[in-house]
Design a protein around this motif. Structure first.
Motif, PDB file in Angstrom:
ATOM      1  N   ARG A 470      28.734  11.032  16.455  1.00 49.91           N
ATOM      2  CA  ARG A 470      30.326  11.334  16.245  1.00 49.91           C
ATOM      3  C   ARG A 470      31.089   9.832  15.023  1.00 49.91           C
ATOM      4  O   ARG A 470      31.721   9.879  14.398  1.00 49.91           O
ATOM      5  N   THR A 471      30.266   8.648  14.769  1.00 47.77           N
ATOM      6  CA  THR A 471      30.327   7.907  14.754  1.00 47.77           C
ATOM      7  C   THR A 471      29.593   7.816  12.631  1.00 47.77           C
ATOM      8  O   THR A 471      28.875   8.759  12.494  1.00 47.77           O
ATOM      9  N   ARG A 472      29.890   7.010  12.337  1.00 51.09           N
ATOM     10  CA  ARG A 472      30.430   7.097  10.502  1.00 51.09           C
ATOM     11  C   ARG A 472      28.577   6.605   9.958  1.00 51.09           C
ATOM     12  O   ARG A 472      28.668   5.735  11.036  1.00 51.09           O
ATOM     13  N   GLU A 473      28.287   7.331   9.528  1.00 51.18           N
ATOM     14  CA  GLU A 473      26.929   7.491   8.525  1.00 51.18           C
ATOM     15  C   GLU A 473      26.939   5.991   7.793  1.00 51.18           C
ATOM     16  O   GLU A 473      26.137   4.903   8.125  1.00 51.18           O
ATOM     17  N   ASN A 474      28.247   5.622   7.019  1.00 47.06           N
ATOM     18  CA  ASN A 474      28.225   4.409   5.428  1.00 47.06           C
ATOM     19  C   ASN A 474      27.967   3.201   7.055  1.00 47.06           C
ATOM     20  O   ASN A 474      28.340   1.799   6.122  1.00 47.06           O
ATOM     21  N   LEU A 475      28.338   3.075   8.312  1.00 49.50           N
ATOM     22  CA  LEU A 475      28.910   1.804   9.225  1.00 49.50           C
ATOM     23  C   LEU A 475      27.882   1.655   9.224  1.00 49.50           C
ATOM     24  O   LEU A 475      26.779   1.592   9.137  1.00 49.50           O
ATOM     25  N   PRO A 476      27.496  -0.077   9.515  1.00 48.77           N
ATOM     26  CA  PRO A 476      25.913  -0.680  10.018  1.00 48.77           C
ATOM     27  C   PRO A 476      25.131   0.292  11.054  1.00 48.77           C
ATOM     28  O   PRO A 476      26.280   0.105  12.203  1.00 48.77           O
ATOM     29  N   PHE A 477      24.509  -0.203  11.784  1.00 48.16           N
ATOM     30  CA  PHE A 477      24.060   0.149  12.822  1.00 48.16           C
ATOM     31  C   PHE A 477      25.096  -0.118  14.396  1.00 48.16           C
ATOM     32  O   PHE A 477      24.907   0.400  14.876  1.00 48.16           O
ATOM     33  N   LYS A 478      24.894  -1.685  13.864  1.00 51.67           N
ATOM     34  CA  LYS A 478      25.573  -2.178  15.301  1.00 51.67           C
ATOM     35  C   LYS A 478      26.718  -1.951  15.568  1.00 51.67           C
ATOM     36  O   LYS A 478      26.901  -2.054  16.725  1.00 51.67           O
ATOM     37  N   ASP A 479      27.422  -1.584  14.741  1.00 48.98           N
ATOM     38  CA  ASP A 479      28.584  -1.336  14.914  1.00 48.98           C
ATOM     39  C   ASP A 479      29.248   0.678  15.056  1.00 48.98           C
ATOM     40  O   ASP A 479      29.737   0.828  16.011  1.00 48.98           O
ATOM     41  N   ARG A 480      28.002   1.288  14.554  1.00 46.17           N
ATOM     42  CA  ARG A 480      27.504   2.212  14.605  1.00 46.17           C
ATOM     43  C   ARG A 480      27.538   2.166  16.854  1.00 46.17           C
ATOM     44  O   ARG A 480      27.869   3.358  17.075  1.00 46.17           O
ATOM     45  N   VAL A 481      26.865   1.576  17.275  1.00 52.40           N
ATOM     46  CA  VAL A 481      26.059   1.434  18.854  1.00 52.40           C
ATOM     47  C   VAL A 481      27.699   0.827  19.328  1.00 52.40           C
ATOM     48  O   VAL A 481      28.194   1.063  19.954  1.00 52.40           O
ATOM     49  N   ALA A 482      28.492  -0.028  18.189  1.00 48.84           N
ATOM     50  CA  ALA A 482      28.885  -0.370  19.364  1.00 48.84           C
ATOM     51  C   ALA A 482      30.853   0.826  19.827  1.00 48.84           C
ATOM     52  O   ALA A 482      31.491   0.845  20.136  1.00 48.84           O
ATOM     53  N   ASP A 483      30.344   1.388  18.165  1.00 49.40           N
ATOM     54  CA  ASP A 483      31.251   2.675  18.421  1.00 49.40           C
ATOM     55  C   ASP A 483      31.448   3.554  19.293  1.00 49.40           C
ATOM     56  O   ASP A 483      31.921   4.582  20.060  1.00 49.40           O
ATOM     57  N   ALA A 484      30.552   3.782  18.871  1.00 52.20           N
ATOM     58  CA  ALA A 484      29.089   4.897  20.455  1.00 52.20           C
ATOM     59  C   ALA A 484      30.220   4.386  21.856  1.00 52.20           C
ATOM     60  O   ALA A 484      30.058   4.752  22.558  1.00 52.20           O
ATOM     61  N   TYR A 485      29.905   3.199  22.199  1.00 46.31           N
ATOM     62  CA  TYR A 485      29.872   2.744  23.247  1.00 46.31           C
ATOM     63  C   TYR A 485      31.622   2.709  23.697  1.00 46.31           C
ATOM     64  O   TYR A 485      32.147   2.869  24.443  1.00 46.31           O
ATOM     65  N   SER A 486      32.249   2.608  22.902  1.00 45.41           N
ATOM     66  CA  SER A 486      34.030   2.371  22.589  1.00 45.41           C
ATOM     67  C   SER A 486      34.384   3.756  23.263  1.00 45.41           C
ATOM     68  O   SER A 486      35.177   4.344  23.520  1.00 45.41           O
TER      69      SER A 486
END
Length: 998
Positions: A470-486
């Motif tokens: 569900r995270t945005r693909e154009n974000l850095p992978f670290k931010d995507r992991v953080a978004d998934a955790y959130s």
């Protein structure tokens, strides 16, 4: 090291991402200072509507100042939306309720508190995800090291629990107090032969059932049976150079110091003697259940002779034929370790001898049992299930891997599904190591822990995978992991907490079954370690997988994916293997993960079908049928006090118990009736009271025999001195009554003798369900001891396992259910929406009652295994229903149907992945020949099936009928749209240079 992890590569990638972001978004993510702060509420409302400064507005202004601390959330929302105004609006839209006229300050503060808690938790887990993504090697190494350390302790300190009574019998029961009192009056070790019990005989013993062929008479084979008996008596056991026989180890009679043997041996000797002297067996009178022996004694042989046919119209109940004989050899128990070891060796040799005798005597069927047989066959389940559990693990690994795969070689995550299951495995190994380090002992009920932990742990794994998609693909992978955790860890933390509360309540002192308490303690440790390993070990795996995806590496082969021009020149099979889904993605389709086969099926087919108006009536009818059968089963719940429910199904103990129940269930276990206070036995009123208490029972009593002796001899004993004098000097001196000396305790005060305590034995006529009727007898006799003038207790070794077993075994699930219900009620106003908790309580109750009723209809009794499964069902239902319900309740679409579609699309994939893996992993349990695993399979299959039924069939339909209503969202959206248009016009007027950007 993975590609791109070096410093130079990382800097280059950061610069490249900044350039890409500027190209995509011509506006800066936030306007230059001082406009980075949240827009002033007063400024915003100046151009929309006017307000007077009421206390309500002051509260609102202070709340807005408080929310300034969450600017990081606004920034993150702004990056997702593409500009800072949308980020601010998405963040402040939750404050719209503050302007509602007529809202009370208390209601506003409750809503405010809920928002602050929810946003605070999301912010915390976002930072946790960032921390894990920045230190993946550390979070990968620490769990692995812990597993290695505690795994070695698992191998070195493994020890099975051999005390079956302490595990499955109620820890605190009145029967144990009665046993202590009875033992203080009359030694239980000396009276084991009189207190006959089916499978719960205390101490060491060997028991054998000899069964004749259909149509045969076991009494005609007296010589063969006595040969087997002689072989048992002559069997030798060597211990440290000394040979021991049964005569060295047996329980001795007080009167002649000979071994205690069953009276059926005397009957068989008389029959053999008659056969040798060419007399017919009819000359030897054998009555049933009481028979007269050669020495004049009257003996109860109802538990020693089975399958009896009586002579028609016989007044003395003479035996015509019998199918089975049961003989028990009781060993002395001194309490010494040496004596116990010798006794264990004798029992082992006894079972081997019976197996040998079976081969030598094909005309008889022999079934043997020893005191260690129950524990051995209980532990046998673990040995039989080892291979099947490995097969189950392989099936779960395969299911998780396939369900996490896609055709897209870049976004497919098969290794993450595989690593997710391995994460739960190593956390379970760590939990087992901690258990054995704390001096825990293994028992077969702990077989359920791997399945319980897997069902909860893989749910977190699949939810994190869905959160990543569900995270945005154009974000850095670290931010995507953080978004998934959130996105995921808030709900997973809540469900893990409820798991811990439920099993923590099961491990509390209120639990009266030790096996349940030990299981719940282990489960609490497993839940904590599952939670830690998922956000650390699996989170690190997600970081590395995300980095591979960002650098466009193949998800399986870990090689660079070639360009589209290069692929066009390659064969079809190569294009299929290296396809990154580029040709499936268009500018209208912003989420390539929609091509996952489960998500595609739910979005394109299932969601439309289940919300179809023509399907809903059939779903309602299905639920009514489900509720009817559940209610029917709940009215037929049975206590599972029968210990064979926990044994291997093809074990000697189960075979013995079935034969025993078939041929020796005419009479209940022998109930010891202990009179523990001095009593006027010579008084006519007391005699009538004793007759009333023993009415309906077959009695083995010195009192009854003594009264008959006085009547036959026409002797008067109406006072104390005559009664006791004749009893001691005449009655107990006769050979046929000498054995009653063990049933009377005399005391002497000066020249006067008193009877301070005595005992007699009661046996009730029963049907095949002996155990349940024995419990009913206990429940009838105990209240009488409180209201009668005669002070007595009743005891049989079986009562220790049966005493209030139903209450003891159901207490953990009641306490756990009450604990979860209390938590959900207390947090009713601390979650995002109270209706979420309300629907969750209804759903969990429906699933729990459904599993309870259906498992009863499936012949599952309420034993410790089924109760543990019911506790797990509470949490399993919450685990899967909570995300679906809360997403539906918080959805802002125009209709309930659209809301439930979005909820299924968001969480349906993870639910279907987890439940399918869970159910497929249960299949190997069906092939373990054990009653324990059959119960585990049935209960967990019902738990998974009922949860799946509610998540995908019942809730999607019923939520479209009942609250919460979504109509008010239409009005809110119209008002927000109008307000947004006004604000944009004002911005254009105030900042004409910014018109082109708008």
């Amino acid at each position: 090291m993975l590609p791109g992890l070096g410093e130079g590569g990382e800097r280059g990638k950061k610069k490249e991402r900044k350039r890409e972001k500027k190209a995509r978004n011509p506006h800066p993510p936030f306007p230059p200072s001082p406009a980075r702060s949240l827009p002033s509420p007063a400024h915003t409302h100046t151009h929309t509507r006017t307000h007077t400064h009421t206390p309500l507005i002051n509260i609102w202004l202070s709340c807005c100042n408080l929310l300034q601390s969450f600017k990081g959330v606004v920034e993150r929302e702004g990056e997702r939306k593409g500009n800072w105004q949308e980020g601010v609006r998405s963040y402040t839209c939750h404050m719209c309720f503050l302007r509602r006229p007529g809202a009370s300050a208390g209601w506003i503060w409750w809503r405010m508190l809920r928002q602050v808690i929810h946003r605070g938790l999301q912010s915390f887990f976002y930072k946790l995800g960032l921390f894990v993504s920045r230190h993946p090697v550390f979070f990968l190494t620490v769990p692995a090291v812990l597993t290695i350390i505690f795994g070695f302790s698992l191998l070195n300190r493994f020890q099975p629990d051999t005390d079956l009574e302490s595990l499955v019998a109620p820890s605190h029961s009145l029967a144990k107090i009665e046993r202590s009192l009875a033992s203080s009056l009359f030694s239980l070790d000396q009276s084991k032969s009189q207190l006959y019990s089916d499978l719960h005989t205390p101490g060491r013993y060997g028991r054998v059932i000899l069964l004749s062929k259909p149509g045969g008479n076991i009494l005609h084979q007296a010589d063969v049976i006595l040969q087997i008996h002689r072989a048992v008596l002559e069997m030798k056991v060597n211990y440290k150079g000394y040979n021991y026989t049964f005569s060295h180890l047996c329980v001795l009679r007080n009167q002649d110091k000979k071994c205690v043997l069953d009276d059926i041996i005397s009957v068989l000797k008389d029959l053999r003697q008659a056969a040798l002297s060419n007399k017919t067996t009819a000359s030897v009178q054998v009555s049933y259940p009481n028979t007269k022996l050669k020495d004049g004694r009257s003996s109860f042989i109802g538990h020693q002779l089975g399958g009896v046919m009586e002579v028609p119209n016989s007044k003395d109940q003479r035996v015509k034929s019998a199918r089975a004989i049961q003989i028990t050899y009781y060993l002395q128990t001194y309490g010494s370790v040496t004596q116990d070891l010798i006794g264990e060796k004798w029992e082992s040799e006894f079972c081997k001898l019976m197996h040998k005798m079976q081969l030598d005597h094909q005309d008889l069927q022999l079934y043997s049992l020893a005191s260690f047989s129950l524990w051995k066959d209980f532990h046998q389940t673990s040995l039989l299930a080892r291979g099947k559990i490995l097969v189950s693990l392989m099936l779960i690994l395969l299911t998780a891997t396939l369900s996490s795969s896609m055709k897209d070689c870049l976004r497919s995550k098969p290794f993450l599904g595989l690593l997710g299951v391995l994460t739960i495995c190593i956390s379970s190994v760590t939990a087992a190591g901690i258990f054995f380090i704390t001096d825990g002992k293994y028992n077969s009920t702990l077989l359920g822990i791997p399945f319980f932990a897997m069902g909860h742990g893989t749910k977190g794994v699949f939810e994190l995978l869905s959160g990543w998609r569900r995270t945005r693909e154009n974000l850095p992978f670290k931010d995507r992991v953080a978004d998934a955790y959130s996105d995921v860890m808030v709900s997973y933390t809540m469900t893990s907490s409820l798991y811990f509360i439920a099993f923590g309540m099961g491990a509390s002192p209120f639990t009266n079954i030790e096996a349940v308490k030990v299981f719940c303690q282990n489960m609490c440790v497993s839940i904590l370690l599952n939670y830690f390993y998922i956000f650390s070990f699996f989170g690190s795996c997600l970081v590395f997988a995300g980095q591979l995806e960002q650098n466009r590496y193949h998800s399986i082969f870990c090689c660079k994916i070639p360009s589209a021009e290069y692929l066009d020149r390659k064969p079809v099979w190569f294009q299929t293997m290296m396809n990154d889904g580029h040709q499936h993605t268009s500018h209208h389709e912003t989420n390539p993960y929609q091509h996952h086969f489960i998500q595609h099926f739910l979005r394109e087919h299932y969601n439309e079908w289940i919300t179809n108006i023509y399907v809903k009536p059939f779903v309602v009818i299905l639920y009514l049928i489900y509720a009817s059968f559940s209610f029917m089963g709940c009215l037929q719940i049975n206590d599972g006090a029968n210990i064979i429910n926990l044994l291997a199904s093809e074990s000697p103990s189960v075979s013995y118990a079935l034969i025993q129940q078939k041929y020796f269930s005419n009479y209940s276990p022998v109930i010891g009736f202990y009179i523990y206070e001095p009593l006027e036995y010579w008084n006519g009123t007391v005699q009538e009271d004793l007759k009333t208490l023993s009415q309906g029972f077959n009695t083995v009593s010195w009192i009854e025999q003594y009264y008959q002796y006085l009547r036959v001899g026409n002797i008067s004993a109406t006072n104390k001195s005559d009664f006791i004098s004749i009893l001691q000097s005449s009655f107990l001196k006769k050979p046929e009554f000498q054995h009653f000396k063990n049933d009377i305790i005399f005391s002497k005060a000066g020249d006067e003798n008193n009877i301070i305590a005595s005992r007699l034995y009661l046996v009730a006529r029963t049907s095949e369900n002996t155990q349940r009727e024995a419990v009913e007898l206990l429940e009838k006799l105990r209240p009488l001891s409180l209201i009668q003038s005669i002070k007595f207790i009743v005891f049989n070794p079986t009562f220790v396992f049966m005493d209030h077993y139903g209450l003891s075994v159901t207490m953990p699930v009641l306490i756990s259910g009450f604990g979860i219900l209390l938590v959900l009620i207390l947090t009713f106003f601390l979650v995002i929406h109270p209706l979420g908790n309300f629907w969750l309580i209804l759903s969990v109750t429906s699933i729990e009652l459904g599993v309870l009723g259906l498992m009863t209809l499936w012949n599952v009794d309420m034993d410790c295994i089924s109760i543990l499964c019911l506790i797990y069902t509470l949490n399993f239902a919450i685990d899967h229903c909570a995300p679906l319900l809360y997403t539906f309740v918080l959805a802002t679409e125009h209709t309930r149907t659209q809301c439930i579609k979005n909820s299924l699309q968001e969480h349906g994939t993870a639910i279907l992945q987890n439940v399918s893996s869970f159910l497929i992993g249960l299949v190997p349990l069906l092939f373990v020949p054990s009653n324990l695993t059959f119960t585990l399979f049935k209960c967990l299959l019902l738990a998974g099936s009922c949860t799946l039924l509610h998540c995908f069939v019942i809730l999607p339909v019923f939520l479209t009928f009942f609250p919460p209503s979504k109509k008010h969202h239409k009005k809110k959206k119209r008002a927000k749209r109008k307000e947004r248009e006004e604000i944009e016009c004002i911005e254009i007027q105030e900042n004409p240079d910014h018109v082109t950007a708008v």
